[in-house]
Design a protein around this motif. Structure first.
Motif, PDB file in Angstrom:
ATOM      1  N   ARG A  83      39.551  22.697  -1.326  1.00 44.96           N
ATOM      2  CA  ARG A  83      38.095  22.559  -1.454  1.00 44.96           C
ATOM      3  C   ARG A  83      37.642  21.111  -1.294  1.00 44.96           C
ATOM      4  O   ARG A  83      36.796  20.622  -2.040  1.00 44.96           O
ATOM      5  N   GLU A  85      35.530  18.357   0.586  1.00 42.99           N
ATOM      6  CA  GLU A  85      34.302  18.361   1.386  1.00 42.99           C
ATOM      7  C   GLU A  85      34.550  17.914   2.816  1.00 42.99           C
ATOM      8  O   GLU A  85      34.015  18.493   3.768  1.00 42.99           O
ATOM      9  N   GLU A 130      36.034  20.737   4.830  1.00 45.35           N
ATOM     10  CA  GLU A 130      35.025  21.748   5.147  1.00 45.35           C
ATOM     11  C   GLU A 130      34.128  21.275   6.286  1.00 45.35           C
ATOM     12  O   GLU A 130      33.780  22.063   7.183  1.00 45.35           O
ATOM     13  N   GLU A 131      33.762  20.013   6.270  1.00 42.33           N
ATOM     14  CA  GLU A 131      32.917  19.471   7.334  1.00 42.33           C
ATOM     15  C   GLU A 131      33.664  19.463   8.667  1.00 42.33           C
ATOM     16  O   GLU A 131      33.071  19.758   9.721  1.00 42.33           O
TER      17      GLU A 131
END
Length: 204
Positions: free
Chosen positions: A126, A128, A131-132
């Protein structure tokens, strides 16, 4: 005077090396270790030994192992995005859907350990930045699929088709890797999976 000039030149080269090249060298070593020995073999100390870079320098670039793994995952998604982009642009007579789908699964076959890590960090870590990076790769899939639609087509429909391809590719990859690695993801399996999606989309 000559000695001073020589010493200054050496120091300048070292500063340039640390600023511009060390992180890429560490990343390349980590990627190689990941594919050859698996994620369990990765550690900042192992990367330092493999590259000959001081451990303190490794910690300068990666705060801990989790940061190292996240960095590899980000780079993996960037490489996947580049592969999808290149495949769509070089598709020739092939549909962009087929070209990008096959490029996705070819990436999995070529770099199975990295692919597994990418989604471990995406789904479990998880982070960031991971994810981007995945979102940027998915944007390339949307772009590729959009090339197969008529101008002015509904953007939501294009995104939905891209999402279906993305999910299917993930499923095929996960199944193949679970059954024993990339060798189980043979070219015929790849071809049939992508052509099946193409048939479904052609009926839209």
């Amino acid at each position: 005077m000559g000695t001073t000039a020589t010493t200054s030149a050496v120091l300048a080269r070292r500063r340039s090396y640390h600023v511009g090249n060390v992180r890429s060298q560490l990343s390349a070593a980590a990627s190689a270790l990941l594919e050859s020995e698996g994620a369990s073999a990765l550690s900042l100390r192992a990367i330092a030994r493999r590259t000959g870079v001081a451990l303190g320098t490794v910690y300068y670039h990666y705060a801990d192992k989790h940061a190292l793994l996240a960095g590899l995952a980000v780079e993996g998604f960037r490489d996947l995005a580049e592969a999808l982009h290149a495949a769509a642009d070089a598709r020739g007579e092939m549909s962009s859907l087929r070209a990008s789908g096959m490029a996705y699964l070819a990436f999995v076959r070529a770099r199975p350990a990295l692919y597994g890590l990418m989604y471990e960090m995406r789904d479990v870590g998880r982070r960031e930045e991971v994810e981007e990076a995945e979102s940027a790769a998915f944007a390339e899939m949307i772009r590729a699929v959009g090339q197969d639609f008529k101008p002015g087509s509904d953007p939501d429909a294009i995104r939905q088709v891209a999402q279906a391809i993305w999910a299917c590719a993930r499923g095929v990859a996960a199944l193949a890797l679970a059954r024993g690695g990339p060798g189980r993801l043979d070219s015929e399996t790849v071809r049939e999976a992508v052509l099946g999606l193409e048939i479904l989309v052609s009926r839209r």
